[in-house]
Design a protein around this motif. Sequence first.
Motif, PDB file in Angstrom:
ATOM      1  N   MET A   7      13.724   5.044 -11.872  1.00 29.48           N
ATOM      2  CA  MET A   7      14.164   3.955 -12.508  1.00 29.48           C
ATOM      3  C   MET A   7      13.415   2.877 -12.700  1.00 29.48           C
ATOM      4  SD  MET A   7      18.086   3.985 -11.442  1.00 29.48           S
ATOM      5  CE  MET A   7      18.516   2.688 -12.530  1.00 29.48           C
ATOM      6  N   LEU A   8      12.871   2.721 -13.703  1.00 27.36           N
ATOM      7  CA  LEU A   8      11.663   1.414 -13.870  1.00 27.36           C
ATOM      8  C   LEU A   8      12.288   0.434 -14.704  1.00 27.36           C
ATOM      9  CD1 LEU A   8       8.651   0.775 -13.629  1.00 27.36           C
ATOM     10  CD2 LEU A   8       8.025   1.801 -15.615  1.00 27.36           C
ATOM     11  N   CYS A   9      12.309  -0.808 -14.013  1.00 23.17           N
ATOM     12  CA  CYS A   9      12.752  -2.324 -14.527  1.00 23.17           C
ATOM     13  C   CYS A   9      11.588  -3.151 -14.675  1.00 23.17           C
ATOM     14  CB  CYS A   9      13.983  -2.789 -13.793  1.00 23.17           C
ATOM     15  SG  CYS A   9      15.392  -1.784 -13.483  1.00 23.17           S
ATOM     16  N   ALA A  17      15.269  -3.830 -19.186  1.00 27.11           N
ATOM     17  CA  ALA A  17      15.501  -2.623 -18.318  1.00 27.11           C
ATOM     18  C   ALA A  17      15.606  -1.365 -18.948  1.00 27.11           C
ATOM     19  CB  ALA A  17      16.498  -3.111 -17.268  1.00 27.11           C
ATOM     20  N   ALA A  19      15.124   3.297 -17.877  1.00 30.97           N
ATOM     21  CA  ALA A  19      14.672   4.304 -16.775  1.00 30.97           C
ATOM     22  C   ALA A  19      13.976   5.307 -17.519  1.00 30.97           C
ATOM     23  CB  ALA A  19      16.142   4.889 -16.565  1.00 30.97           C
ATOM     24  N   HIS A  85      17.995   5.687  -5.849  1.00 31.14           N
ATOM     25  CA  HIS A  85      16.988   5.486  -6.914  1.00 31.14           C
ATOM     26  C   HIS A  85      15.984   4.457  -6.390  1.00 31.14           C
ATOM     27  CE1 HIS A  85      19.009   8.276  -9.712  1.00 31.14           C
ATOM     28  NE2 HIS A  85      20.037   7.598  -9.554  1.00 31.14           N
ATOM     29  N   VAL A  87      13.754   1.360  -7.734  1.00 29.41           N
ATOM     30  CA  VAL A  87      13.691   0.400  -8.755  1.00 29.41           C
ATOM     31  C   VAL A  87      12.364  -0.301  -8.595  1.00 29.41           C
ATOM     32  CG1 VAL A  87      14.815  -1.437  -9.929  1.00 29.41           C
ATOM     33  CG2 VAL A  87      16.265   0.381  -8.800  1.00 29.41           C
ATOM     34  N   THR A  88      11.742  -0.446  -9.621  1.00 27.67           N
ATOM     35  CA  THR A  88      10.093  -1.155  -9.540  1.00 27.67           C
ATOM     36  C   THR A  88      10.384  -2.465 -10.637  1.00 27.67           C
ATOM     37  OG1 THR A  88       9.034   0.945  -9.282  1.00 27.67           O
ATOM     38  CG2 THR A  88       7.846  -0.874 -10.050  1.00 27.67           C
ATOM     39  N   THR A  89      10.212  -3.459 -10.256  1.00 28.93           N
ATOM     40  CA  THR A  89      10.441  -4.466 -11.047  1.00 28.93           C
ATOM     41  C   THR A  89       9.285  -5.304 -11.134  1.00 28.93           C
ATOM     42  OG1 THR A  89      12.753  -4.957 -10.222  1.00 28.93           O
ATOM     43  CG2 THR A  89      11.602  -6.654 -11.536  1.00 28.93           C
ATOM     44  N   THR A 101      12.298  -1.742  -4.888  1.00 25.99           N
ATOM     45  CA  THR A 101      13.883  -1.866  -4.155  1.00 25.99           C
ATOM     46  C   THR A 101      14.748  -0.699  -4.567  1.00 25.99           C
ATOM     47  OG1 THR A 101      14.866  -2.981  -6.249  1.00 25.99           O
ATOM     48  CG2 THR A 101      14.211  -4.494  -4.514  1.00 25.99           C
TER      49      THR A 101
END
Length: 481
Positions: A7-9, A17, A19, A85, A87-89, A101
């Motif tokens: 999941m890439l934000c 945002a 995914a 999942h 998550v990359t921010t 995260t």
Amino acid sequence: MTGRALMLCLIGGSTTAWAQTGSGPLDRFARNLAAGRDVTRFLADDERALADRFGIRYDGATTKALIGVEPDSETLVGLKTGALHLVTTRLDNADGAFRLTIPGTAYDHTVYLDGDRVRTPVVQLTRRWPVHQTRFLDVRAADSTGWNPSLGAALDSFVTHTMTALGYTAAQRTLVETRRIGYVRCADEAEVERLTGYVTRGVALLGPDLVVSSHPAHLHELTHELVSIRLGRTALYTHPLLQEGLAVALGGRAGGVPEAQLSMGAFLVRAGMLTPAELFTRAGFAEQNASLSYPVAGLYVRFLLDRLGADRTLALYRRFSAPTAGAVPDLAPADLPPDADWHRWLARFTPYAHATLGLDRPLPTGETVQLDGNRLDIAMPTGALLIKISDEPGGDGSRLLATKLPGIPSDGAAYLVTADSTEINLYDLRTDLWIAGYVRAFTAAGPAVLTVPDGRLSFSLLLDRPPTGRVSARWLSTTPN
């Protein structure tokens, strides 16, 4: 979405945002990280070189450079099954910074993308900081205030002593001297957190083999690193009595030298407040406040070193280590020397005696300090004493002095003494370490600090070595913080 999809934000200016399973370098890095694969190939060359320079390996770490960043085994199960999942921010106003995260967990880390390679914050943000090179250390700091040759010499002396205590081979000593341990000196605890993600005064990062600390001489964390180099290979998690006890026994804690913590441990045990046996289980250790458990653990490991020697103590250390935290076995009396040996050793243990109350020969009226070898005879009113050694550098830039006596310059002083009727403290302003003293509350029935007829407090303090020059002192009536 499948369980292994990333999941890439991406947040930049406006919040958007989505995914996806991207093909960029950070996408591939994060996808492999979430799958529990080795991601060394995605790291920058300097990041890999730091992690490899001592040849240390940890069972339980897939990517050695990212110990502490890799998801733990339980979290990996959730990632692989799709229950969790990664998550990359992308962070605003930070060049190439991304936050990793895993919602529903405490996992929260920052990495930097430089071209197509990844760096951790401690490497990315400090790589252009000035470096002071000593025999065994590369000391890196954004601000060199407080650095002096005596600090470097003290750190090297500690490393030499600790390598001897741990039974280093000649080859291991040469390895430390040629590759050098990294020491990142931070301005404060907020900078430690920014570089490491940990809210702490200091930490030994096992991945890049760096000590990151707001203290100029964090000997406890240096000991953790020296133990890892001595072992070469071990499991990632160790029983806390052995891991923290060894670091206290050889490196002290909380800005104090080891003897200060061991004296505290002896007092706690003799007063019946805590026993080593209460720390034999991991749960028992975790239940105690660190101000109690660490000194007692340090005292017990000092006993193990005296009774078993370095090799057998380190063999015990390895035996009670495991690739996952939950697999670390508890200690049991059968695993350790007989309890009778411990009690005999404890009965002979002499608490820290570098502060002696009273003087054999009174100092003349008006004279505050006299030097006899490495012994300082002192007669002073309640307050603080700044001691200068003519041929030695002082503690200019000492953060400890700025905290204890705000606004008071060191004027080249090497030591600070604080004293009242119940407590004496001697600090080395070059290292900001507590090196000697007397605390009435930590003795079973300790007397008050003795006074001479003119009302001054009277005592002696032993330095770790005889000073090379003349000694002079400046008394301050200010009550130290």
